[in-house]
Design an enzyme around this catalytic site. Sequence first.
Site, PDB file in Angstrom:
ATOM      1  N   HIS A   1      -5.822  18.770 -11.381  1.00 29.19           N
ATOM      2  CA  HIS A   1      -4.429  18.730 -11.518  1.00 29.19           C
ATOM      3  C   HIS A   1      -3.925  18.914 -10.213  1.00 29.19           C
ATOM      4  CE1 HIS A   1      -4.368  22.834 -11.352  1.00 29.19           C
ATOM      5  NE2 HIS A   1      -5.234  23.110 -12.529  1.00 29.19           N
TER       6      HIS A   1
ATOM      7  N   ALA B   1     -11.468  18.736 -13.895  1.00 26.87           N
ATOM      8  CA  ALA B   1     -10.414  18.703 -14.733  1.00 26.87           C
ATOM      9  C   ALA B   1      -9.408  18.693 -13.854  1.00 26.87           C
ATOM     10  CB  ALA B   1     -10.387  19.657 -15.862  1.00 26.87           C
TER      11      ALA B   1
ATOM     12  N   HIS C   1      -5.121  21.601  -7.833  1.00 30.81           N
ATOM     13  CA  HIS C   1      -6.179  21.128  -6.998  1.00 30.81           C
ATOM     14  C   HIS C   1      -5.712  20.254  -5.653  1.00 30.81           C
ATOM     15  CE1 HIS C   1      -8.049  22.073 -11.192  1.00 30.81           C
ATOM     16  NE2 HIS C   1      -8.595  22.892 -10.144  1.00 30.81           N
TER      17      HIS C   1
ATOM     18  N   SER D   1      -6.240  23.876 -15.768  1.00 27.25           N
ATOM     19  CA  SER D   1      -7.122  23.040 -16.574  1.00 27.25           C
ATOM     20  C   SER D   1      -6.993  23.308 -17.895  1.00 27.25           C
ATOM     21  CB  SER D   1      -8.323  22.856 -15.996  1.00 27.25           C
ATOM     22  OG  SER D   1      -8.638  22.444 -14.773  1.00 27.25           O
TER      23      SER D   1
END
Length: 281
Positions: free
Chosen positions: A34, A32, A37, A186
């Site tokens: 974004h 997940a 990351h 996330s």
Amino acid sequence: MKTVRNIADLRDAVRGLRAEGAGIALVPTMGALHAGHIALVDAARRRGLQVVVSIFVNPTQFGPHEDLDAYPRREAADSALLVQAGAALLWAPDVGTMYPSGFATSITVGGVSERWDGAARPGHFSGVATVVAKLLLQVDPDVAFFGEKDFQQLAVIRRLVSDLDIDVEIVGVPIQRDDDGLALSSRNAYLSTDERTTARQLPRALGEAAAAIVRGADVAATLDIARRKLADAGFTPIDYVALCDADTLEPLDQLTKPARLLAAATLGRTRLIDNLSVEPA
């Protein structure tokens, strides 16, 4: 970017990357992905490292009534983001690969794991320490990158690596935030439209508390004010709002050394965490 799903293929792929002459970076994630990351991947690439990203939703770090089943899984979209970011390898094992039949080992890190999220989520950091140790042994990176949003997790991992003499550099990357200050997560996807508007009260309350503490305000009273602001905004329960030693995570009642302001609170069904660095004036 190559994707591998078993240990033998992973080690072959990492050997191939090392043969190209660059060091290896590991960015462990639960998917997940974004911008937070991607900032970890960017930080690794700026150092000229080949980046291995792991995606594994680790069941052992979830409690019995937490969001393991609901946690977003979207490997195809994550893979596309990683290709765009320049990652070299995606390590995407399943549960059976990480915890095969008969698996019986668990790692517990004392001290820094015991307060805050350790108290609010029993067993969580044992699950984190075990899976991170496995990932470090599997990939054998030179450097591993973790976000500072999970600041206590970062402290646990640093203690783990030091205590077990794991030859890897651990790098913390600053929190990435939306324009209104909310830390990227996330789990923000769980928030309704109204809750997402309210959620910005968490970083706002922490920012106001940090500024007051730096100005010399009483720490206990300031933390109480922050808790009341969160409660008034609709956060419940509020697990903690605490000023801690930045290294040991022990609570501080005065700002006499580098500190971290930590908070965890639930809005609707979404548990949010955040933290700010607080330095003596």
